[in-house]
Design a protein around this motif. Structure first.
Motif, PDB file in Angstrom:
ATOM      1  N   ASN A  40      15.048  32.036  28.494  1.00 32.70           N
ATOM      2  CA  ASN A  40      14.267  33.044  29.209  1.00 32.70           C
ATOM      3  C   ASN A  40      15.187  34.202  29.571  1.00 32.70           C
ATOM      4  O   ASN A  40      16.411  34.055  29.677  1.00 32.70           O
ATOM      5  N   ALA A  41      14.631  35.380  29.737  1.00 30.75           N
ATOM      6  CA  ALA A  41      15.418  36.605  29.898  1.00 30.75           C
ATOM      7  C   ALA A  41      16.331  36.557  31.115  1.00 30.75           C
ATOM      8  O   ALA A  41      17.456  37.068  31.061  1.00 30.75           O
ATOM      9  N   THR A  42      15.902  35.962  32.192  1.00 33.76           N
ATOM     10  CA  THR A  42      16.737  35.903  33.393  1.00 33.76           C
ATOM     11  C   THR A  42      17.986  35.073  33.126  1.00 33.76           C
ATOM     12  O   THR A  42      19.103  35.495  33.437  1.00 33.76           O
ATOM     13  N   ALA A  43      17.810  33.895  32.548  1.00 32.39           N
ATOM     14  CA  ALA A  43      18.952  33.034  32.256  1.00 32.39           C
ATOM     15  C   ALA A  43      19.907  33.701  31.270  1.00 32.39           C
ATOM     16  O   ALA A  43      21.129  33.656  31.438  1.00 32.39           O
ATOM     17  N   VAL A  44      19.361  34.349  30.248  1.00 31.45           N
ATOM     18  CA  VAL A  44      20.202  35.021  29.253  1.00 31.45           C
ATOM     19  C   VAL A  44      20.961  36.171  29.902  1.00 31.45           C
ATOM     20  O   VAL A  44      22.177  36.315  29.723  1.00 31.45           O
ATOM     21  N   PHE A  45      20.270  37.003  30.665  1.00 30.01           N
ATOM     22  CA  PHE A  45      20.899  38.160  31.313  1.00 30.01           C
ATOM     23  C   PHE A  45      22.046  37.728  32.227  1.00 30.01           C
ATOM     24  O   PHE A  45      23.110  38.358  32.256  1.00 30.01           O
ATOM     25  N   LEU A  46      21.820  36.660  32.992  1.00 28.04           N
ATOM     26  CA  LEU A  46      22.815  36.200  33.959  1.00 28.04           C
ATOM     27  C   LEU A  46      23.834  35.241  33.348  1.00 28.04           C
ATOM     28  O   LEU A  46      24.703  34.737  34.062  1.00 28.04           O
ATOM     29  N   ASN A  47      23.696  34.996  32.035  1.00 25.39           N
ATOM     30  CA  ASN A  47      24.561  34.038  31.361  1.00 25.39           C
ATOM     31  C   ASN A  47      24.520  32.700  32.095  1.00 25.39           C
ATOM     32  O   ASN A  47      25.550  32.065  32.335  1.00 25.39           O
ATOM     33  N   HIS A 132      11.707  39.307  27.817  1.00 28.21           N
ATOM     34  CA  HIS A 132      12.797  39.811  26.980  1.00 28.21           C
ATOM     35  C   HIS A 132      12.627  41.296  26.665  1.00 28.21           C
ATOM     36  O   HIS A 132      13.601  42.053  26.693  1.00 28.21           O
ATOM     37  N   ARG A 133      11.395  41.717  26.380  1.00 29.81           N
ATOM     38  CA  ARG A 133      11.157  43.141  26.086  1.00 29.81           C
ATOM     39  C   ARG A 133      11.520  44.020  27.269  1.00 29.81           C
ATOM     40  O   ARG A 133      12.121  45.080  27.111  1.00 29.81           O
ATOM     41  N   MET A 134      11.170  43.587  28.469  1.00 26.39           N
ATOM     42  CA  MET A 134      11.448  44.389  29.662  1.00 26.39           C
ATOM     43  C   MET A 134      12.932  44.393  30.026  1.00 26.39           C
ATOM     44  O   MET A 134      13.462  45.406  30.461  1.00 26.39           O
ATOM     45  N   VAL A 135      13.590  43.273  29.836  1.00 22.87           N
ATOM     46  CA  VAL A 135      14.991  43.163  30.215  1.00 22.87           C
ATOM     47  C   VAL A 135      15.919  43.745  29.145  1.00 22.87           C
ATOM     48  O   VAL A 135      16.873  44.452  29.469  1.00 22.87           O
ATOM     49  N   PHE A 136      15.619  43.489  27.880  1.00 21.69           N
ATOM     50  CA  PHE A 136      16.541  43.871  26.801  1.00 21.69           C
ATOM     51  C   PHE A 136      15.989  44.933  25.855  1.00 21.69           C
ATOM     52  O   PHE A 136      16.735  45.458  25.044  1.00 21.69           O
TER      53      PHE A 136
END
Length: 137
Positions: A40-47, A132-136
């Protein structure tokens, strides 16, 4: 009088908004788990991980990690709290301005499982592609 599970979860959401580690941690069992979709985008963004284990890990994410992505104007519109037995379902829409300046708007469903008046497990569901679209994107 002991509050019912629905009330406990509603109070937990108010505690989450404080971003105070100890206030948040008090709502979870020591061995609590928080599960979201992998990648999910949060986990990916925050590594980070999509599966947090332990009261301290969950409280740290809510108190400290959350605002690294959801930087300002966080608003949650609750559409429903539904309870049966040890489970409480929460439907909501979250809006925020992300740390990259993008607007965020996504629907969520959370399944809280309680044990002895504390949150033991949370399963989080959201539109991961939209996130993912909104974050990346």
């Amino acid at each position: 009088m002991t509050p019912d599970n629905k009330t406990i979860v509603q109070h937990a959401w108010k505690a989450f908004a404080t971003h105070d580690f100890d206030t948040i941690a008090a709502f979870f069992t020591e061995d609590a788990e928080w599960l979201a979709q992998p990648e999910n985008a949060t986990a990916v963004f925050l590594n980070g991980t999509h599966h947090m284990v332990g009261r301290a890990a969950i409280a740290d994410f809510i108190a400290n990690g959350f605002s690294k992505l959801f930087a300002q104007d966080v608003a949650i519109d609750f559409r429903g709290f539904y309870a049966e037995g040890d489970r409480v379902i929460v439907e909501e829409t979250m809006r925020a301005t992300l740390s990259n300046g993008n607007a965020y708007h996504n629907d969520y469903c959370f399944v809280f499982e309680l044990r002895d008046g504390l949150i033991h497990r949370v399963r989080e569901y959201m539109d991961t592609a939209r996130g993912h679209r909104m974050v990346f994107g």
